[in-house]
Design an enzyme around this catalytic site. Structure first.
Site, PDB file in Angstrom:
ATOM      1  N   THR A  51       2.154 -11.153  -9.445  1.00 54.99           N
ATOM      2  CA  THR A  51       0.840 -12.190  -9.214  1.00 54.99           C
ATOM      3  C   THR A  51       0.634 -13.135 -10.326  1.00 54.99           C
ATOM      4  O   THR A  51       0.190 -14.211  -9.868  1.00 54.99           O
ATOM      5  CB  THR A  51      -0.641 -11.285  -8.685  1.00 54.99           C
ATOM      6  OG1 THR A  51      -0.198 -10.676  -7.560  1.00 54.99           O
ATOM      7  CG2 THR A  51      -1.628 -12.213  -8.677  1.00 54.99           C
ATOM      8  N   SER A  81       6.788  -7.375  -7.550  1.00 56.96           N
ATOM      9  CA  SER A  81       7.004  -6.143  -8.091  1.00 56.96           C
ATOM     10  C   SER A  81       7.279  -4.980  -6.976  1.00 56.96           C
ATOM     11  O   SER A  81       7.773  -3.991  -7.369  1.00 56.96           O
ATOM     12  CB  SER A  81       6.049  -5.628  -9.020  1.00 56.96           C
ATOM     13  OG  SER A  81       4.853  -5.104  -8.484  1.00 56.96           O
ATOM     14  N   THR A 107       1.523  -5.978 -10.332  1.00 55.66           N
ATOM     15  CA  THR A 107       0.634  -4.777 -10.366  1.00 55.66           C
ATOM     16  C   THR A 107       1.173  -3.486  -9.603  1.00 55.66           C
ATOM     17  O   THR A 107       1.175  -2.440  -9.933  1.00 55.66           O
ATOM     18  CB  THR A 107      -0.827  -5.041 -10.411  1.00 55.66           C
ATOM     19  OG1 THR A 107      -0.790  -5.400  -8.940  1.00 55.66           O
ATOM     20  CG2 THR A 107      -1.158  -5.921 -11.225  1.00 55.66           C
ATOM     21  N   ASP A 108       2.009  -3.854  -8.308  1.00 58.09           N
ATOM     22  CA  ASP A 108       2.194  -3.120  -7.458  1.00 58.09           C
ATOM     23  C   ASP A 108       3.077  -1.633  -7.982  1.00 58.09           C
ATOM     24  O   ASP A 108       2.879  -0.515  -7.709  1.00 58.09           O
ATOM     25  CB  ASP A 108       2.930  -3.493  -6.286  1.00 58.09           C
ATOM     26  CG  ASP A 108       1.963  -4.269  -5.389  1.00 58.09           C
ATOM     27  OD1 ASP A 108       0.547  -4.316  -5.386  1.00 58.09           O
ATOM     28  OD2 ASP A 108       2.391  -5.004  -4.564  1.00 58.09           O
ATOM     29  N   THR A 126      -1.879   5.009 -13.494  1.00 58.06           N
ATOM     30  CA  THR A 126      -1.498   4.880 -12.320  1.00 58.06           C
ATOM     31  C   THR A 126      -2.292   3.465 -11.781  1.00 58.06           C
ATOM     32  O   THR A 126      -3.356   3.271 -11.891  1.00 58.06           O
ATOM     33  CB  THR A 126      -1.577   6.079 -11.505  1.00 58.06           C
ATOM     34  OG1 THR A 126      -0.939   5.829 -10.173  1.00 58.06           O
ATOM     35  CG2 THR A 126      -3.100   6.265 -10.995  1.00 58.06           C
ATOM     36  N   THR A 146       0.818  18.171  -8.104  1.00 61.59           N
ATOM     37  CA  THR A 146      -0.428  17.946  -7.060  1.00 61.59           C
ATOM     38  C   THR A 146      -0.531  16.614  -6.456  1.00 61.59           C
ATOM     39  O   THR A 146      -0.453  15.606  -7.274  1.00 61.59           O
ATOM     40  CB  THR A 146      -1.650  18.412  -7.823  1.00 61.59           C
ATOM     41  OG1 THR A 146      -2.796  18.439  -6.771  1.00 61.59           O
ATOM     42  CG2 THR A 146      -1.903  17.608  -9.097  1.00 61.59           C
ATOM     43  N   GLN A 147      -0.874  16.504  -5.321  1.00 60.33           N
ATOM     44  CA  GLN A 147      -1.079  15.342  -4.706  1.00 60.33           C
ATOM     45  C   GLN A 147      -2.555  15.027  -4.691  1.00 60.33           C
ATOM     46  O   GLN A 147      -2.798  13.824  -4.319  1.00 60.33           O
ATOM     47  CB  GLN A 147      -0.935  15.320  -3.211  1.00 60.33           C
ATOM     48  CG  GLN A 147      -1.267  16.583  -2.379  1.00 60.33           C
ATOM     49  CD  GLN A 147      -0.701  16.641  -1.035  1.00 60.33           C
ATOM     50  OE1 GLN A 147      -1.295  15.934   0.061  1.00 60.33           O
ATOM     51  NE2 GLN A 147       0.443  16.873  -0.653  1.00 60.33           N
TER      52      GLN A 147
HETATM   53  N1  ASP Z   1       2.601  -7.920  -5.103  1.00 60.93           N
HETATM   54  C1  ASP Z   1       2.078  -8.077  -6.374  1.00 60.93           C
HETATM   55  C2  ASP Z   1       3.294  -7.653  -7.221  1.00 60.93           C
HETATM   56  O1  ASP Z   1       3.222  -6.518  -7.646  1.00 60.93           O
HETATM   57  C3  ASP Z   1       0.785  -7.692  -6.667  1.00 60.93           C
HETATM   58  C4  ASP Z   1       0.472  -8.083  -8.193  1.00 60.93           C
HETATM   59  O2  ASP Z   1       1.186  -8.593  -9.048  1.00 60.93           O
HETATM   60  O3  ASP Z   1      -0.918  -7.812  -8.405  1.00 60.93           O
HETATM   61  O4  ASP Z   1       4.109  -8.206  -7.645  1.00 60.93           O
END
Ligand code: ASP
Length: 326
Positions: A16, A62, A93-94, A164, A280-281
């Site tokens: 992003t 990502s 971020t993903d 995470t 653990t979940q």
């Molecule tokens: N879908 C985006 C990625 O992971 C989300 C992000 O970057 O915040 O590339």
């Protein structure tokens, strides 16, 4: 202006932070150096310098990141290791927490700051969190107190093996479910005590960087849930190519021991030598395997407790260090 010793390498992989809107939604876009120059303005740019940008040819969301992409990032770092004081990886971020964990395992002997960051709102858009994340990440990438791979986001610096993605829309998108961040970017950079390491943690004596292809086809994740089918159990536990399974169990590491197919399959997998890691979940807390009778058979089968490790840390560790578990 900082001195030459403080030179940073910014590796842009997509995400992003550098995306632009399109008819189908945000898409990765090339030209991070120009974007940084135009968005930062002279004053902030002077704070960030000296730095070089290295942009991946194939920029990705990502969600599309694969183990080979982690390897490419690790290779770029190792090729440029001597030239820079620290590294910033701009990433979506993903799957950022997987990439950070994987880099931590691959670059075991690293002693320089390697900070993975990105943003929830593109740098080019109003209210973007990109600039503060980038500027703060640069401060940590030049800090003498950091000598490892970390993830920086929304004011907090996390160890790569203890982070995470916890929120899809908040600007503070990451969390350390067990333990606190390594540092916070407050008025000053405030550092906390290092976290105690789990006994399962990587072997710190490993020499150099581990940049060989990763054993990702040999690792499976099995999420347990009431009513799970035999087919799902078999696909995860009984596939001959699978050498390690991360089993996401209930609570303190419990499972339906009345499910004969599950118990039989675990036994069969273990007798073939398949590594089974019990995790653990629950979002927080640790596995206490055998605290309940329903989970006690796992001890007899030689199932390994993940304790309080994150899924990202365990999966990437198995990809990279599978031999050590076998
Ligand atoms: N879908 C985006 C990625 O992971 C989300 C992000 O970057 O915040 O590339």
């Amino acid at each position: 202006m900082q001195d030459k010793q403080q030179q940073l390498l910014i590796i842009y992989t997509g995400g992003t932070i550098g995306m632009l809107p399109s008819a189908e939604g945000y898409r990765p876009s090339a030209g991070i150096q120009q974007l940084i120059n135009s968005c930062l303005g002279e004053k902030l740019l002077a704070q960030l310098q000296p730095f070089h940008c290295l942009e991946f040819e194939q920029l990705i969301d990502s969600s599309n990141a694969q183990p080979r992409d982690w390897l490419q990032i690790a290779l770029r770092i190792s090729e440029n290791y001597q030239k820079y004081a620290g590294f910033i990886i701009l990433h979506g971020t993903d799957t950022m927490a997987y990439t950070a964990a994987a880099l931590g395992h691959m670059l075991g002997k690293n002693t320089k700051p390697i900070i993975v960051t990105g943003s929830q709102i593109p740098m080019s858009q109003p209210r973007s969190d990109a600039l503060s994340n980038l500027i703060d990440a640069a401060s940590f990438a030049r800090s003498a107190q950091i000598s490892q791979v970390c993830l920086y986001f929304g004011g907090k610096l996390f160890a790569a093996d203890n982070v995470t993605k916890a929120h899809s829309s908040q600007l503070c998108a990451f969390d350390s479910p067990n333990g606190q961040p390594l540092a916070r970017a407050n008025i000053a950079l405030d550092f906390y005590q290092p976290q105690p390491e789990s006994s399962l943690k990587k072997d710190k004596t490993q020499s150099g960087f581990q940049l060989q292809p990763l054993a990702h086809n040999a690792v499976a994740v099995l999420m347990l849930y009431p009513g799970i089918s035999d087919a799902i159990i078999a696909a995860a536990l009984l596939d001959k190519a699978t050498k390690a399974v991360v089993m996401l169990s209930f609570g303190a590491g419990n499972l339906a021991d009345c499910n004969r197919y599950l118990m039989q399959s675990l036994k069969e997998a273990r007798s073939r030598g398949t590594v089974i890691v019990n995790m653990t979940q629950c979002y927080g807390g640790a596995v206490a395997q055998g605290a309940y009778a329903v989970g006690s058979t796992l001890n007899k089968l030689g199932v390994i407790s993940a304790k309080s490790r994150t899924l990202e840390d365990v999966v990437t560790d198995l990809y990279i260090n599978l031999d050590k578990y076998l």
